[in-house]
Scaffold this motif. Structure first.
Motif, PDB file in Angstrom:
ATOM      1  N   ARG A  48      46.460  15.759  35.995  1.00  0.00           N
ATOM      2  CA  ARG A  48      46.455  15.038  36.840  1.00  0.00           C
ATOM      3  C   ARG A  48      45.916  15.263  37.628  1.00  0.00           C
ATOM      4  N   GLN A  49      46.112  16.682  38.383  1.00  0.00           N
ATOM      5  CA  GLN A  49      45.449  16.543  39.418  1.00  0.00           C
ATOM      6  C   GLN A  49      44.237  16.602  40.099  1.00  0.00           C
ATOM      7  N   VAL A  50      43.035  16.515  38.991  1.00  0.00           N
ATOM      8  CA  VAL A  50      41.733  16.714  39.080  1.00  0.00           C
ATOM      9  C   VAL A  50      40.845  15.442  38.546  1.00  0.00           C
ATOM     10  N   GLU A  51      42.119  14.783  38.131  1.00  0.00           N
ATOM     11  CA  GLU A  51      41.454  13.036  37.739  1.00  0.00           C
ATOM     12  C   GLU A  51      41.156  12.804  38.602  1.00  0.00           C
ATOM     13  N   GLU A  52      41.166  12.238  39.470  1.00  0.00           N
ATOM     14  CA  GLU A  52      41.216  11.191  40.211  1.00  0.00           C
ATOM     15  C   GLU A  52      39.644  12.069  41.333  1.00  0.00           C
ATOM     16  N   GLN A  53      39.436  13.653  41.312  1.00  0.00           N
ATOM     17  CA  GLN A  53      37.575  14.026  41.555  1.00  0.00           C
ATOM     18  C   GLN A  53      37.062  13.566  40.285  1.00  0.00           C
ATOM     19  N   TYR A  67      25.620  16.830  39.787  1.00  0.00           N
ATOM     20  CA  TYR A  67      27.455  16.992  40.623  1.00  0.00           C
ATOM     21  C   TYR A  67      27.825  16.288  40.120  1.00  0.00           C
ATOM     22  N   LEU A  68      29.113  15.246  40.261  1.00  0.00           N
ATOM     23  CA  LEU A  68      30.335  14.683  40.001  1.00  0.00           C
ATOM     24  C   LEU A  68      29.762  14.362  41.971  1.00  0.00           C
ATOM     25  N   ASP A  69      29.489  12.779  41.873  1.00  0.00           N
ATOM     26  CA  ASP A  69      30.186  12.173  42.917  1.00  0.00           C
ATOM     27  C   ASP A  69      31.128  12.334  44.028  1.00  0.00           C
ATOM     28  N   HIS A  70      31.685  13.502  43.949  1.00  0.00           N
ATOM     29  CA  HIS A  70      32.750  13.877  45.173  1.00  0.00           C
ATOM     30  C   HIS A  70      32.834  14.473  46.071  1.00  0.00           C
ATOM     31  N   GLU A  71      32.761  14.288  47.093  1.00  0.00           N
ATOM     32  CA  GLU A  71      32.985  15.439  48.188  1.00  0.00           C
ATOM     33  C   GLU A  71      34.621  15.072  48.704  1.00  0.00           C
ATOM     34  N   PRO A  72      34.738  16.624  48.967  1.00  0.00           N
ATOM     35  CA  PRO A  72      35.791  16.354  49.676  1.00  0.00           C
ATOM     36  C   PRO A  72      36.031  16.297  51.043  1.00  0.00           C
ATOM     37  N   LYS A  73      37.410  15.335  51.578  1.00  0.00           N
ATOM     38  CA  LYS A  73      37.111  14.887  52.948  1.00  0.00           C
ATOM     39  C   LYS A  73      37.274  15.030  53.912  1.00  0.00           C
ATOM     40  N   GLY A  74      35.814  14.997  54.936  1.00  0.00           N
ATOM     41  CA  GLY A  74      35.693  15.741  56.178  1.00  0.00           C
ATOM     42  C   GLY A  74      34.850  16.682  55.819  1.00  0.00           C
ATOM     43  N   MET A 157      32.209  22.153  35.586  1.00  0.00           N
ATOM     44  CA  MET A 157      33.085  23.117  36.721  1.00  0.00           C
ATOM     45  C   MET A 157      33.140  23.074  38.556  1.00  0.00           C
ATOM     46  N   GLU A 158      34.509  23.388  38.839  1.00  0.00           N
ATOM     47  CA  GLU A 158      34.719  23.006  40.981  1.00  0.00           C
ATOM     48  C   GLU A 158      33.947  24.572  41.189  1.00  0.00           C
ATOM     49  N   VAL A 159      33.161  24.749  41.744  1.00  0.00           N
ATOM     50  CA  VAL A 159      32.122  25.754  42.376  1.00  0.00           C
ATOM     51  C   VAL A 159      32.853  25.594  43.594  1.00  0.00           C
ATOM     52  N   GLU A 160      33.415  24.711  44.377  1.00  0.00           N
ATOM     53  CA  GLU A 160      33.831  25.095  45.892  1.00  0.00           C
ATOM     54  C   GLU A 160      34.969  24.025  45.780  1.00  0.00           C
ATOM     55  N   ASP A 161      35.856  23.943  46.506  1.00  0.00           N
ATOM     56  CA  ASP A 161      36.872  23.226  47.086  1.00  0.00           C
ATOM     57  C   ASP A 161      36.375  21.153  46.806  1.00  0.00           C
ATOM     58  N   ILE A 163      34.076  20.710  44.855  1.00  0.00           N
ATOM     59  CA  ILE A 163      32.853  19.777  44.233  1.00  0.00           C
ATOM     60  C   ILE A 163      32.581  19.903  43.097  1.00  0.00           C
ATOM     61  N   TRP A 164      32.329  19.568  42.053  1.00  0.00           N
ATOM     62  CA  TRP A 164      32.265  19.885  41.041  1.00  0.00           C
ATOM     63  C   TRP A 164      30.675  19.323  39.935  1.00  0.00           C
ATOM     64  N   ARG A 165      30.118  20.839  39.926  1.00  0.00           N
ATOM     65  CA  ARG A 165      28.744  20.565  38.930  1.00  0.00           C
ATOM     66  C   ARG A 165      29.410  20.095  37.867  1.00  0.00           C
ATOM     67  N   VAL A 166      28.227  19.965  37.151  1.00  0.00           N
ATOM     68  CA  VAL A 166      27.683  19.809  35.817  1.00  0.00           C
ATOM     69  C   VAL A 166      27.456  21.159  34.299  1.00  0.00           C
ATOM     70  N   TYR A 167      27.987  20.983  33.428  1.00  0.00           N
ATOM     71  CA  TYR A 167      26.575  22.813  33.259  1.00  0.00           C
ATOM     72  C   TYR A 167      27.024  21.635  31.073  1.00  0.00           C
ATOM     73  N   TYR A 168      26.182  22.803  30.512  1.00  0.00           N
ATOM     74  CA  TYR A 168      26.508  22.697  28.913  1.00  0.00           C
ATOM     75  C   TYR A 168      27.127  23.876  29.019  1.00  0.00           C
TER      76      TYR A 168
END
Ligand SMILES: *[C@@H]1O[C@H](CO)[C@@H](O)[C@H](O)[C@H]1NC(C)=O
Length: 203
Positions: A48-53, A67-74, A157-161, A163-168
């Motif tokens: 639930r916490q990360v589903e939206e990201q 990466y996934l198209d999600h950037e933290p606010k600001g 993987m959440e590499v920064e707050d 920010i999700w990078r794609v891995y195999y």
């Protein structure tokens, strides 16, 4: 006699027709493989916490990685270029590679590949892919999901707050992945560009 002649004469025609049909089929299949699509992540929605990201987020290309198209606010992070690609015969190999545009203007394509050492999905020219894993890429039987080496083994993987990078996940048990941050199993869904959800992407 007449009948015999007719029969013999009709054989080449029949063979010809069959060949034409199978050639047409082959061409249709090839055309389908080269249809462009976007990629979106799908994850188990109990996270639930990360589903939206993560869930439903499009894959983008940025600074050589996916990466996934999600950037933290600001965040002032530049948004990536949406993956927009298709299957393409990898030169000098028996398998199909995967290419994506990396810019619209000028239009440029790169190969999508896996860094053998870090397991990151990356994009680059052919020379850059050579020491790494450049395929075979495929789709599942229903044509909806991306496969590599005959498996759907992708994680983010959440590499920064935020920010999700794609891995195999080559081994399928998260071994061989760096342990930098939170990891989630995902599937990567092909979104053909005729779909409404990808209307915003110019490709
Ligand atoms: C491939 O990319 C690398 C790194 O950007 C570059 O140094 C090299 O010249 C490129 N090779 C070709 C053949 O374009």
């Amino acid at each position: 006699m007449v009948l015999g002649l007719l029969t013999i004469a009709s054989i080449p025609t029949l063979v010809g027709t069959c060949e034409a049909v199978s050639e047409q089929k082959k061409q249709n299949a090839e055309a389908k493989r080269s249809e462009k699509f976007n990629l979106a992540a799908a994850c188990d929605v109990s996270h639930r916490q990360v589903e939206e990201q993560v869930d439903g987020r499009f894959v983008v290309l940025r600074d050589g990685k996916l990466y996934l198209d999600h950037e933290p606010k600001g965040s002032d992070m530049k948004s990536g270029h949406p993956f927009c690609g298709y299957y393409f015969q990898y030169p000098g190999a028996e398998f199909e590679g995967l290419v994506s545009t990396i810019s619209d203007d000028p239009p440029m394509l790169n190969w999508i590949y896996i860094d053998r050492d870090t397991r990151e999905l990356k994009y680059g020219n052919r020379t850059q892919t050579l020491p790494h894993i450049a395929g075979p890429w495929d789709w599942t039987e229903d044509e909806k999901w991306l496969k590599l080496e005959d498996q759907e083994a992708f994680v983010v993987m959440e590499v920064e707050d935020g920010i999700w990078r794609v891995y195999y996940d080559k081994e399928g048990d998260w071994s061989g992945l760096p342990s930098e941050g939170k990891i989630l199993d995902v599937q990567l869904q092909r979104k053909p560009l005729c779909g409404l959800e990808s209307k915003h992407v110019r490709c």
